[in-house]
Design a protein around this motif. Structure first.
Motif, short mmCIF file in Angstrom:
data_model
loop_
_atom_site.label_atom_id
_atom_site.label_comp_id
_atom_site.label_asym_id
_atom_site.label_seq_id
_atom_site.Cartn_x
_atom_site.Cartn_y
_atom_site.Cartn_z
N LYS A 47 5.32 3.31 6.95
CA LYS A 47 5.51 1.85 6.82
C LYS A 47 6.49 1.54 5.70
CE LYS A 47 1.48 1.36 3.82
NZ LYS A 47 0.02 1.26 3.79
N ASN A 67 1.59 0.39 9.77
CA ASN A 67 0.65 -0.72 9.62
C ASN A 67 0.95 -1.91 10.51
OD1 ASN A 67 -0.21 0.74 7.33
ND2 ASN A 67 -1.06 -1.17 6.54
N SER A 95 -2.49 9.20 -0.39
CA SER A 95 -1.76 10.00 -1.39
C SER A 95 -2.60 10.28 -2.65
CB SER A 95 -0.48 9.28 -1.82
OG SER A 95 0.42 9.25 -0.75
N ARG A 113 -3.96 10.46 5.70
CA ARG A 113 -2.86 9.53 6.00
C ARG A 113 -2.06 9.34 4.71
NH1 ARG A 113 -7.61 6.83 6.98
NH2 ARG A 113 -7.04 5.53 5.22
N GLY A 143 1.46 8.42 2.68
CA GLY A 143 2.75 7.73 2.65
C GLY A 143 3.55 8.06 1.41
N THR A 144 3.11 7.52 0.28
CA THR A 144 3.86 7.62 -0.98
C THR A 144 4.20 9.06 -1.37
OG1 THR A 144 2.64 5.65 -1.64
CG2 THR A 144 3.88 6.79 -3.36
N ARG A 165 7.05 2.55 -1.91
CA ARG A 165 7.52 1.58 -0.91
C ARG A 165 8.07 0.34 -1.58
NH1 ARG A 165 2.87 3.73 1.40
NH2 ARG A 165 1.54 2.39 0.15
C1 LIG Z 1 -0.41 2.58 3.43
C2 LIG Z 1 -1.61 3.24 3.97
C3 LIG Z 1 -1.83 4.61 3.76
C4 LIG Z 1 -0.92 5.50 2.92
O1 LIG Z 1 -1.04 5.16 1.57
P1 LIG Z 1 -0.32 6.04 0.42
O2 LIG Z 1 -1.12 5.70 -0.80
O3 LIG Z 1 1.08 5.56 0.33
O4 LIG Z 1 -0.42 7.46 0.79
C5 LIG Z 1 -2.94 5.19 4.37
N1 LIG Z 1 -3.79 4.46 5.11
C6 LIG Z 1 -3.62 3.13 5.33
C7 LIG Z 1 -4.60 2.41 6.16
C8 LIG Z 1 -2.54 2.49 4.75
O5 LIG Z 1 -2.39 1.18 4.94
#
Ligand SMILES: *Cc1c(COP(=O)(O)O)cnc(C)c1O
Length: 231
Positions: free
Chosen positions: A29, A50, A204, A219, A221-222, A228
């Protein structure tokens, strides 16, 4: 924005640190198609987004790209409004953020129209803060019963999903994850079978704890794509 090389290195080091039975969902995202392509080059095929509109635009483009031969999977992980279900079902392989029975009904109908079967996770509210997910046990159990009874034939129940509270308190984070694992065990006991197979938990900042508590999908991301630029 991270260099592509850095994204590839992050994917590799996280993958190497995960036990073999834990899947990695790369949460892309707010990141660009080019950044996602860098992750694909590192062998990543499962992504989480998302927002449906953003996911739709980026993943339609990626799926049309002839240079990508891998089978890319997309999971919707953010709160889903009913009026976005149709589009979500079109683009996604799985919806992890099912948090009300009405959503299951809408997903079933949309899948029926597309002649498609989709995987879902039921999102459970396990922390103290107000956050998305079923907080009502009765409604969650009703969904599970209806899924088990075959009332949503185009929907496959894959597992449970949760987000731990945003806190430095490791105890609270662990509690939230163990709550989800206990719920899975309780439900499987009630049905005398592995109705719930997967637990999507860990981001993360807390995925190591989630794995200790039985996560089957993190899951992240960062830690892959960097900070982000949220608006
Ligand atoms: C954004 C998000 C993540 C990832 O979060 P990070 O801290 O960047 O790894 C995981 N799950 C959901 C539901 C999110 O909205």
């Amino acid at each position: 924005m991270l260099e592509n090389e850095q994204i590839r290195a992050n994917i590799n080091s996280i993958k190497n640190s995960l036990p073999g039975n834990v899947a990695l969902c790369a949460v892309s995202k707010f990141h660009t198609v080019d950044e996602i392509k860098a992750a694909i080059e590192a062998g990543q095929t499962l992504f989480g987004e998302n927002r449906v509109q953003e996911a739709y635009e980026k993943f339609s483009e990626l799926r049309k790209d002839p240079s990508i031969t891998a089978d890319i999977k997309l999971h919707i992980i953010g709160q889903l409004q009913s009026n976005k279900v149709k589009k979500a079902v079109e683009i996604a392989d799985c919806i992890q953020s099912v948090d009300r029975i009405e959503l299951l009904e809408k997903i079933e109908k949309a899948c029926q129209n597309l002649d498609k079967t989709i995987d879902v996770y039921l999102e459970v509210h396990t922390g103290e803060e107000s956050k998305s997910g079923f907080s009502c046990d009765a409604e969650l159990m009703e969904c599970i019963k209806k899924l088990n009874d075959g009332l949503f034939p185009h929907v496959r129940l894959s597992g449970l999903m949760t987000m731990a509270p945003f806190t430095d308190n490791e105890c609270l984070i662990r509690q939230s994850f163990s709550k989800l694992r206990n719920l899975k065990e309780k439900i499987n006991e009630i049905y005398s079978k592995d109705l719930i197979q997967n637990l999507s938990m860990g981001m993360s900042g807390d995925y190591r704890i989630a794995i200790e508590e039985g996560s089957s999908m993190v899951r992240i991301g960062t830690a892959i794509f960097g900070i982000r630029n949220n608006i």
